[in-house]
Write an enzyme that holds these catalytic residues in place. Structure first.
Site, PDB file in Angstrom:
ATOM      1  N   LYS A  54       0.762  -1.288  -0.054  1.00 18.92           N
ATOM      2  CA  LYS A  54       0.129  -0.035   0.054  1.00 18.92           C
ATOM      3  C   LYS A  54       0.808   1.218  -0.051  1.00 18.92           C
ATOM      4  O   LYS A  54       0.424   2.154  -0.842  1.00 18.92           O
ATOM      5  CB  LYS A  54      -1.086   0.195   1.126  1.00 18.92           C
ATOM      6  CG  LYS A  54      -2.021  -0.856   1.162  1.00 18.92           C
ATOM      7  CD  LYS A  54      -2.807  -1.350   2.322  1.00 18.92           C
ATOM      8  CE  LYS A  54      -3.629  -2.599   2.134  1.00 18.92           C
ATOM      9  NZ  LYS A  54      -4.468  -2.810   3.610  1.00 18.92           N
ATOM     10  N   GLN A  98      -4.610  -1.643   9.675  1.00 17.85           N
ATOM     11  CA  GLN A  98      -4.506  -3.155   9.174  1.00 17.85           C
ATOM     12  C   GLN A  98      -5.147  -4.026  10.044  1.00 17.85           C
ATOM     13  O   GLN A  98      -4.776  -4.045  11.198  1.00 17.85           O
ATOM     14  CB  GLN A  98      -3.004  -3.194   8.732  1.00 17.85           C
ATOM     15  CG  GLN A  98      -2.954  -4.708   8.159  1.00 17.85           C
ATOM     16  CD  GLN A  98      -3.573  -4.502   6.523  1.00 17.85           C
ATOM     17  OE1 GLN A  98      -3.585  -3.598   6.012  1.00 17.85           O
ATOM     18  NE2 GLN A  98      -4.193  -5.690   6.117  1.00 17.85           N
ATOM     19  N   ASP A 121     -11.161   2.678   4.482  1.00 15.10           N
ATOM     20  CA  ASP A 121     -11.607   1.131   4.339  1.00 15.10           C
ATOM     21  C   ASP A 121     -13.155   0.995   4.206  1.00 15.10           C
ATOM     22  O   ASP A 121     -13.422   0.049   4.005  1.00 15.10           O
ATOM     23  CB  ASP A 121     -10.865   0.375   5.500  1.00 15.10           C
ATOM     24  CG  ASP A 121      -9.598  -0.247   5.458  1.00 15.10           C
ATOM     25  OD1 ASP A 121      -9.397  -0.849   4.080  1.00 15.10           O
ATOM     26  OD2 ASP A 121      -8.953  -0.378   6.145  1.00 15.10           O
TER      27      ASP A 121
HETATM   28  N1  GUN Z   1      -7.079  -7.075   6.149  1.00 14.66           N
HETATM   29  C1  GUN Z   1      -7.506  -7.661   5.321  1.00 14.66           C
HETATM   30  N2  GUN Z   1      -7.930  -7.028   4.339  1.00 14.66           N
HETATM   31  C2  GUN Z   1      -7.976  -5.465   4.827  1.00 14.66           C
HETATM   32  C3  GUN Z   1      -8.451  -4.541   4.419  1.00 14.66           C
HETATM   33  O1  GUN Z   1      -9.170  -4.368   3.207  1.00 14.66           O
HETATM   34  N3  GUN Z   1      -8.325  -3.276   5.106  1.00 14.66           N
HETATM   35  C4  GUN Z   1      -7.768  -3.515   6.230  1.00 14.66           C
HETATM   36  N4  GUN Z   1      -7.224  -2.316   6.955  1.00 14.66           N
HETATM   37  N5  GUN Z   1      -7.040  -4.778   6.616  1.00 14.66           N
HETATM   38  C5  GUN Z   1      -7.415  -5.790   6.064  1.00 14.66           C
END
Ligand code: GUN
Length: 287
Positions: A54, A98, A121
């Protein structure tokens, strides 16, 4: 017949080029550089990879990013204090915590603490509610990536039966809501299956579009797919054979009309949609 490959990696690359231009325009018009703050608690190796991807993607698109790393034994209140600080920081437009978080921390409490305007998110209850009501502020990244793959490969959803295997808050539930929404990218008949569904195969075989988001390596096999169906595999499972999806790709590609590979399918699109959400967050906070 071998299926057409839905190349998420290529599509993500094209879209990130488009995004970089939008970020440049936004800066020229507003003198604001969108900024994402990522929070990583603990040292889960998969999460480390996701967060690094990311950050690299942000950098390439001209989006600023900062990473806040906290120890696995960080107290919930200390994490909440960090989120409060990021909520107040006017230079930060998007906040990403995350997941998964360590077991002693309430994920629900943490996600609710993020300012909904910065919730790129789309996990905050306010943003989930807006999505369910059909007027989303942000679209959750993985479902949005799936929908964008369908849209750009001109796979129609209107009137189609879409079966989603998996009812998670991150993928299955929001994707079902998006595909039910009125309009050209929705208007589908959606069935959501899960671990307690009886005779899963009987239902998946009725799908015009089958989305696999169960988290079990190669669980959906060729016999579970209707000939000519479009198959989208959200799964990323680490196995002795390397990364594999929730679909048995080698068998499925002989029966499906279109299929996403793993890797190079939905994964790169998830990151791309996060970048778009961060630009959108900067736009919403600029005015
Ligand atoms: N863990 C697995 N998928 C995601 C996601 O789309 N966003 C976040 N923040 N954590 C994750």
């Amino acid at each position: 017949m071998t299926a057409i490959i839905l190349d998420g990696k290529q599509l993500a690359q094209d879209m990130r080029g488009e995004l970089a231009e939008e970020v440049t325009d936004f800066f020229e018009n507003n003198s604001i550089t969108p900024k994402l703050a990522a929070v990583l608690v603990g040292e889960d190796p998969a999460s480390e990879v996701y967060v690094r991807n990311k950050q690299i993607a942000c950098q390439k698109a001209g989006i600023e990013s900062e990473l806040h790393r906290l120890d696995a034994d960080t107290a919930e209140d200390d994490l909440l204090a960090l989120i409060t600080r990021l909520n107040k920081d006017n230079d930060v437009h998007g906040i990403l915590v995350q997941l998964p978080l360590p077991g002693h921390i309430s994920t629900e409490r943490i996600l609710r603490a993020v300012n909904p305007m910065k919730d790129v998110d789309a996990f905050h209850p306010e943003n989930v509610g807006l999505l369910v009501q059909g007027r989303p502020r942000y679209l959750p990244c993985t479902p949005s990536g799936v929908r964008e793959i369908l849209r750009r490969y001109e796979v129609p959803t209107v009137g189609k039966h879409i079966v989603i295997a998996g009812r998670s808050d991150i993928v299955g539930k929001p994707l079902a809501n998006m595909l039910l929404t009125r309009g050209a990218d929705g208007d589908a008949t959606v069935t959501v299956c899960h671990s307690k569904t009886s005779d899963l195969a009987e239902i998946t075989r009725t799908a015009d579009i089958l989305v696999a988001a169960i988290g079990r390596p190669r669980m959906l096999t060729a016999e579970m797919i209707k000939p000519g169906a479009v198959v989208v595999d959200v799964g990323i499972n680490r196995t002795e054979d390397g990364l594999v999806g929730d679909v048995d790709f080698d068998g499925a590609k002989e029966i499906a009309s279109h299929i996403t590979p793993v890797p190079r399918g939905v994964g790169p699109m998830t990151v791309t949609m996060l970048l778009f959400n961060t630009l959108q967050a900067a736009r919403l906070q600029a005015f």
